[in-house]
Design a protein around this motif. Structure first.
Motif, mmCIF file in Angstrom:
data_model
loop_
_atom_site.group_PDB
_atom_site.id
_atom_site.type_symbol
_atom_site.label_atom_id
_atom_site.label_comp_id
_atom_site.label_asym_id
_atom_site.label_seq_id
_atom_site.Cartn_x
_atom_site.Cartn_y
_atom_site.Cartn_z
ATOM 1 N N SER A 1 57.237 58.361 5.275
ATOM 2 C CA SER A 1 58.354 58.532 4.325
ATOM 3 C C SER A 1 59.561 57.828 4.917
ATOM 4 C CB SER A 1 58.687 60.010 4.149
ATOM 5 O OG SER A 1 57.525 60.710 3.801
ATOM 6 N N THR A 2 60.421 57.317 4.011
ATOM 7 C CA THR A 2 61.527 56.495 4.523
ATOM 8 C C THR A 2 62.825 57.261 4.716
ATOM 9 O OG1 THR A 2 61.922 55.793 2.264
ATOM 10 C CG2 THR A 2 60.689 54.282 3.679
ATOM 11 N N SER A 3 63.073 58.334 3.901
ATOM 12 C CA SER A 3 64.366 58.996 4.103
ATOM 13 C C SER A 3 64.215 60.522 4.127
ATOM 14 C CB SER A 3 65.370 58.564 3.035
ATOM 15 O OG SER A 3 64.813 58.705 1.771
ATOM 16 N N PRO A 4 64.329 61.137 5.280
ATOM 17 C CA PRO A 4 64.479 60.458 6.564
ATOM 18 C C PRO A 4 63.128 59.910 7.005
ATOM 19 C CG PRO A 4 64.337 62.815 6.917
ATOM 20 C CD PRO A 4 64.311 62.617 5.432
ATOM 21 N N PRO A 5 63.108 58.891 7.863
ATOM 22 C CA PRO A 5 61.828 58.311 8.268
ATOM 23 C C PRO A 5 60.961 59.334 9.004
ATOM 24 C CG PRO A 5 63.663 56.924 8.962
ATOM 25 C CD PRO A 5 64.247 58.231 8.506
ATOM 26 N N GLN B 1 61.449 49.734 12.142
ATOM 27 C CA GLN B 1 62.102 49.092 11.004
ATOM 28 C C GLN B 1 62.507 47.677 11.397
ATOM 29 O OE1 GLN B 1 65.495 51.211 9.517
ATOM 30 N NE2 GLN B 1 65.621 49.961 7.662
#
Ligand SMILES: O=C1O[C@H](COP(=O)(O)O)[C@@H](O)[C@H](O)[C@H]1O
Length: 337
Positions: A4-8, A305
């Protein structure tokens, strides 16, 4: 795994049995939820699996023998519904076509054998194909054992035949490559070099060596037995290559060496990963915004990232601790619904 990107964050979702010692994954170009896996064992096999995007569950569908020992890599060739497999200790290329569902193999497939050997201890027993790349209707096979890159085409009877080859430096061990327009970049496992060749279409001239650069980090002890592993390419204003390494005794683990390709091939950064023995490394995200890599012998699995040169090119954003998954060796990514 779910990233997942937010949060990573990176989490283990489920595990599915896929033959024995699966070591390379490739997605169907028709459907990224269809995944092919090698069994890198003496009785090599190629397996197909399909992902249920809602549950995250993977289901094994079909399996076919590669008629070879220790298959290391799968490349989708021709229209993408034929798979080429490199039998590393079988000195052969195995190709199998798929039924229209892209999941079931049409047996028995085809075999092509390679002759020759190289001067390094890992090469004297013969040819060791390690990767199969698609280049139009051509299959390009990296042969770590003979230091050759075979350019193959399918003849009228369906057999794959050598049309041309590129000689790499004796003992260098070409392992993985990427083709960008009419340029071929090759990562040589044994010499730890990245080479650049012109790569004209078959019959329109011989490829020429343009550059050869070491991927060895400057602060790695000179006698460390590094083994280059994976090569990734991302286009953009500054087209970059990411070359991974293994066996680095540095306290901060293996490095990913980053190259700019324009105006010329040049190492610009060595990113220490904290991972030990990186084999699997791949892009994550629709625009290659992230890179996932794992240490087979330690360090776990990490997502980095892609950031600006001023911020160091790669920045670690997620980590799955060592031991969560035994010997992670290959990754493919698809969007979660
Ligand atoms: O025995 C060997 O096998 C590998 C293939 O291993 P993999 O990690 O790429 O699956 C080869 O690359 C290595 O040089 C050789 O010693």
């Amino acid at each position: 795994l779910k990233f997942s990107t937010s949060p990573p964050s990176l989490k283990l979702v489920t595990q599915t049995a896929s033959g024995e010692a699966p070591s390379w994954l490739t997605q169907s170009p028709y459907d990224p939820a269809i995944i092919y896996a090698t069994d890198e064992v003496p009785d090599g096999h190629l397996n197909s699996l399909v992902l249920n995007r809602r549950s995250g569950k993977l289901v094994k569908v079909d399996s076919i023998s590669t008629n070879g020992i220790h298959p290391t890599h799968i490349g989708a060739v021709l229209d993408g519904n034929t798979l080429g497999v490199a039998n590393y200790h079988g000195s052969s290329l195995f190709t199998a076509s798929l039924k229209p569902d892209h999941l079931h193999f049409i047996p028995p497939g085809h075999m092509t054998f390679y002759n020759g050997s190289g001067p390094a201890p890992q090469q004297v027993d013969g040819s060791h194909p390690h990767q199969v790349l698609k280049n139009g209707n051509e299959a390009v096979v990296m042969d770590l054992g003979t230091d050759k890159i075979w350019r193959m085409v399918q003849n009228r009877t369906g057999d794959w035949v050598v049309r041309d080859h590129i000689d790499q430096k004796p003992g260098s061990g070409p392992r993985h490559g990427v083709i960008v327009d009419s340029t071929l970049y090759t990562l040589c496992e044994l010499s730890n070099n990245l080479t650049q060749h012109t790569f004209p279409p078959l019959g329109l001239g011989k490829p020429k060596l343009v550059a050869s650069q070491s991927i060895r980090p400057l602060d790695t002890t000179p006698d460390a037995p590094l083994a280059a592993a994976e090569l990734l390419y991302a286009d953009g204003p500054s087209a970059l290559l990411y070359a991974s390494n293994r066996n680095d005794p540095h306290p901060q683990g293996d490095a990913i060496t980053i190259f700019e390709t324009r105006p010329k091939l040049q190492a610009v950064k060595y990113v220490r990963t904290g991972l030990n023995y990186i084999r699997g490394m791949n892009f994550v995200g629709p625009r290659k915004e992230y890179i996932i890599a794992a240490g087979m012998n330690g360090g776990g699995i990490k997502v980095f990232q892609v950031v600006s040169p001023a911020r160091g090119y790669l920045s670690e954003v997620a980590h799955l601790p060592n031991g969560t998954i035994a010997q992670p060796s290959s990754f493919v990514w698809t969007q979660w619904l």
